[in-house]
Design a protein around this motif. Structure first.
Motif, PDB file in Angstrom:
ATOM      1  N   PRO A  20      -5.701   8.314   2.452  1.00 32.03           N
ATOM      2  CA  PRO A  20      -6.164   7.116   1.863  1.00 32.03           C
ATOM      3  C   PRO A  20      -5.117   5.771   2.120  1.00 32.03           C
ATOM      4  N   ALA A  21      -5.607   5.239   3.165  1.00 29.83           N
ATOM      5  CA  ALA A  21      -5.339   3.912   3.370  1.00 29.83           C
ATOM      6  C   ALA A  21      -5.771   2.436   1.574  1.00 29.83           C
ATOM      7  N   THR A  22      -5.073   1.414   2.643  1.00 32.16           N
ATOM      8  CA  THR A  22      -5.787   0.315   1.373  1.00 32.16           C
ATOM      9  C   THR A  22      -6.932  -0.100   2.222  1.00 32.16           C
ATOM     10  N   ASP A  23      -7.129   0.269   2.723  1.00 31.59           N
ATOM     11  CA  ASP A  23      -8.574  -0.537   3.912  1.00 31.59           C
ATOM     12  C   ASP A  23     -10.178   0.408   2.815  1.00 31.59           C
ATOM     13  N   ILE A  74       2.807   4.686   6.292  1.00 32.65           N
ATOM     14  CA  ILE A  74       3.164   5.553   5.271  1.00 32.65           C
ATOM     15  C   ILE A  74       3.934   5.113   4.151  1.00 32.65           C
ATOM     16  N   SER A  75       3.840   4.763   3.456  1.00 34.33           N
ATOM     17  CA  SER A  75       4.458   4.625   1.977  1.00 34.33           C
ATOM     18  C   SER A  75       4.499   5.807   1.543  1.00 34.33           C
ATOM     19  N   SER A  76       5.589   5.773   0.896  1.00 30.74           N
ATOM     20  CA  SER A  76       5.370   7.547   0.607  1.00 30.74           C
ATOM     21  C   SER A  76       6.772   7.668  -0.235  1.00 30.74           C
ATOM     22  N   ASN A  77       7.193   6.275  -1.443  1.00 36.70           N
ATOM     23  CA  ASN A  77       7.693   5.782  -1.932  1.00 36.70           C
ATOM     24  C   ASN A  77       7.742   6.418  -3.613  1.00 36.70           C
ATOM     25  N   ASP A  78       8.115   7.088  -4.623  1.00 35.34           N
ATOM     26  CA  ASP A  78       7.934   6.991  -5.565  1.00 35.34           C
ATOM     27  C   ASP A  78       7.536   6.265  -6.753  1.00 35.34           C
ATOM     28  N   PRO A  83       7.276   1.340  -9.115  1.00 31.50           N
ATOM     29  CA  PRO A  83       6.057   0.193  -8.982  1.00 31.50           C
ATOM     30  C   PRO A  83       5.162  -0.469  -8.200  1.00 31.50           C
ATOM     31  N   GLN A  84       6.778  -1.508  -7.653  1.00 32.71           N
ATOM     32  CA  GLN A  84       6.010  -2.482  -6.675  1.00 32.71           C
ATOM     33  C   GLN A  84       5.463  -1.560  -5.308  1.00 32.71           C
ATOM     34  N   ASP A  85       6.150  -0.141  -4.891  1.00 29.80           N
ATOM     35  CA  ASP A  85       5.673   0.623  -4.188  1.00 29.80           C
ATOM     36  C   ASP A  85       3.557   1.163  -4.314  1.00 29.80           C
ATOM     37  N   GLY A  86       3.040   0.999  -5.116  1.00 28.97           N
ATOM     38  CA  GLY A  86       1.697   1.710  -5.888  1.00 28.97           C
ATOM     39  C   GLY A  86       0.542   1.401  -5.152  1.00 28.97           C
ATOM     40  N   PHE A  87      -0.036   1.824  -5.352  1.00 33.77           N
ATOM     41  CA  PHE A  87      -1.211   2.117  -4.335  1.00 33.77           C
ATOM     42  C   PHE A  87      -1.590   0.757  -4.589  1.00 33.77           C
ATOM     43  N   ASP A  88      -1.370   0.121  -5.653  1.00 33.92           N
ATOM     44  CA  ASP A  88      -2.520  -1.602  -5.471  1.00 33.92           C
ATOM     45  C   ASP A  88      -1.346  -2.858  -5.429  1.00 33.92           C
ATOM     46  N   GLU A  89      -0.228  -2.806  -4.849  1.00 36.36           N
ATOM     47  CA  GLU A  89       0.207  -2.855  -4.579  1.00 36.36           C
ATOM     48  C   GLU A  89       0.450  -3.217  -3.129  1.00 36.36           C
ATOM     49  N   MET A  90       0.730  -2.172  -2.826  1.00 38.97           N
ATOM     50  CA  MET A  90       0.526  -1.782  -0.975  1.00 38.97           C
ATOM     51  C   MET A  90      -0.794  -2.485  -0.733  1.00 38.97           C
ATOM     52  N   LYS A  91      -2.048  -2.665  -1.232  1.00 41.34           N
ATOM     53  CA  LYS A  91      -2.846  -3.622  -1.043  1.00 41.34           C
ATOM     54  C   LYS A  91      -2.998  -4.879  -0.844  1.00 41.34           C
ATOM     55  N   LYS A  92      -1.924  -5.015  -1.535  1.00 45.75           N
ATOM     56  CA  LYS A  92      -1.501  -6.828  -2.212  1.00 45.75           C
ATOM     57  C   LYS A  92      -0.465  -7.281  -0.606  1.00 45.75           C
ATOM     58  N   LEU A  93      -0.514  -6.395   0.199  1.00 43.57           N
ATOM     59  CA  LEU A  93       0.345  -6.809   1.926  1.00 43.57           C
ATOM     60  C   LEU A  93      -0.837  -7.501   2.674  1.00 43.57           C
ATOM     61  N   GLY A  94      -1.528  -6.245   2.419  1.00 42.30           N
ATOM     62  CA  GLY A  94      -3.119  -6.935   3.598  1.00 42.30           C
ATOM     63  C   GLY A  94      -2.723  -7.071   4.873  1.00 42.30           C
ATOM     64  N   LEU A  95      -1.962  -5.961   5.346  1.00 39.58           N
ATOM     65  CA  LEU A  95      -1.464  -5.286   6.816  1.00 39.58           C
ATOM     66  C   LEU A  95      -2.487  -4.968   7.578  1.00 39.58           C
ATOM     67  N   PRO A  96      -2.988  -5.600   8.823  1.00 45.13           N
ATOM     68  CA  PRO A  96      -3.410  -5.433   9.801  1.00 45.13           C
ATOM     69  C   PRO A  96      -3.808  -4.129  10.524  1.00 45.13           C
ATOM     70  N   PRO A  98      -4.018   0.519   9.360  1.00 44.68           N
ATOM     71  CA  PRO A  98      -4.218   1.147   8.531  1.00 44.68           C
ATOM     72  C   PRO A  98      -2.555   1.585   7.440  1.00 44.68           C
ATOM     73  N   TYR A  99      -2.444   1.268   6.553  1.00 46.52           N
ATOM     74  CA  TYR A  99      -1.209   1.735   5.645  1.00 46.52           C
ATOM     75  C   TYR A  99      -1.938   2.513   4.529  1.00 46.52           C
ATOM     76  N   LEU A 100      -0.754   3.821   4.594  1.00 44.07           N
ATOM     77  CA  LEU A 100      -1.599   4.645   4.216  1.00 44.07           C
ATOM     78  C   LEU A 100      -0.551   4.981   2.533  1.00 44.07           C
ATOM     79  N   TYR A 101      -1.235   5.830   1.988  1.00 43.19           N
ATOM     80  CA  TYR A 101      -0.358   6.395   0.963  1.00 43.19           C
ATOM     81  C   TYR A 101      -0.060   7.212   0.514  1.00 43.19           C
ATOM     82  N   ASP A 102       1.243   7.810   0.555  1.00 41.43           N
ATOM     83  CA  ASP A 102       1.800   9.476   1.025  1.00 41.43           C
ATOM     84  C   ASP A 102       2.043   9.707  -0.794  1.00 41.43           C
ATOM     85  N   GLU A 103       1.380  10.512  -1.487  1.00 43.00           N
ATOM     86  CA  GLU A 103       1.565   9.210  -3.085  1.00 43.00           C
ATOM     87  C   GLU A 103       2.455  11.407  -3.722  1.00 43.00           C
TER      88      GLU A 103
END
Length: 181
Positions: A20-23, A74-78, A83-96, A98-103
């Motif tokens: 899943p991506a932040t978009d 891709i962000s894969s951190n625990d 928590p700053q590496d969580g999916f909701d926080e990733m969305k705030k970065l607003g990368l142009p 795909p920023y993908l979440y490897d939970e």
């Protein structure tokens, strides 16, 4: 403590994934691949190495996309421990791109990613051609006139299908792995 990834394993095949991506979309390798190559980078929101050069990552990503290189991060951190590496926080970065979440961290394990940032540059057929640094910056951004190692290597891949034989590994924070049960 800084971690350094291994040298490039030329020709290693890019594994497919679905993340899943932040978009709001879900992407696989084929969805982000470019006609002249693909850059997959492992980053995260809290890493001082990433944050120090984020503007350069964005600049190089834009310039590489103009050369037909697909780009995704891709962000894969625990995220429980960081928590700053969580999916909701990733969305705030607003990368142009795909920023993908490897939970479950499975993609980072298949790639053998070890740090943030960790750059994987593939040719048009999905063979690894670059696993080096962005530039000579470390925990702080270096001078603005530093050689753009990642950009130059991926430009070479786009033009010739081959990455440079001499590559300087990236350096960054270790991937924050979840504790095994």
């Amino acid at each position: 403590m800084a971690t350094i990834p291994p040298v490039c394993d030329f020709g290693w095949r890019a594994p497919d994934f679905r993340l899943p991506a932040t978009d709001g979309k879900t992407y696989g390798f084929g969805d982000v691949a470019g006609e002249n190559g693909t850059l997959i980078m492992f980053i995260c929101n809290h890493c001082p190495y990433v944050m120090a050069v984020l503007d350069r990552i964005l600049r190089d990503a834009e310039d590489l996309q103009e050369l037909g290189i697909g780009v995704a991060a891709i962000s894969s951190n625990d995220a429980e421990a960081y928590p700053q590496d969580g999916f909701d926080e990733m969305k705030k970065l607003g990368l142009p791109f795909p920023y993908l979440y490897d939970e479950d961290q499975s993609v980072a394990r298949v790639f053998d990613a070890v740090c943030t940032p960790d750059f994987f540059g593939f040719d048009a057929t999905g063979g690894l051609q670059y696993r080096g640094r962005l530039d000579a910056s470390r925990k702080e951004a270096g001078p603005p006139d530093l050689r753009r190692d990642l950009y130059e290597a991926m430009r070479q891949v786009a033009e010739t299908g081959k990455g440079p034989q001499d590559q300087v590994p990236s350096m960054g924070c270790s991937i924050k792995w979840k504790e095994s049960a």
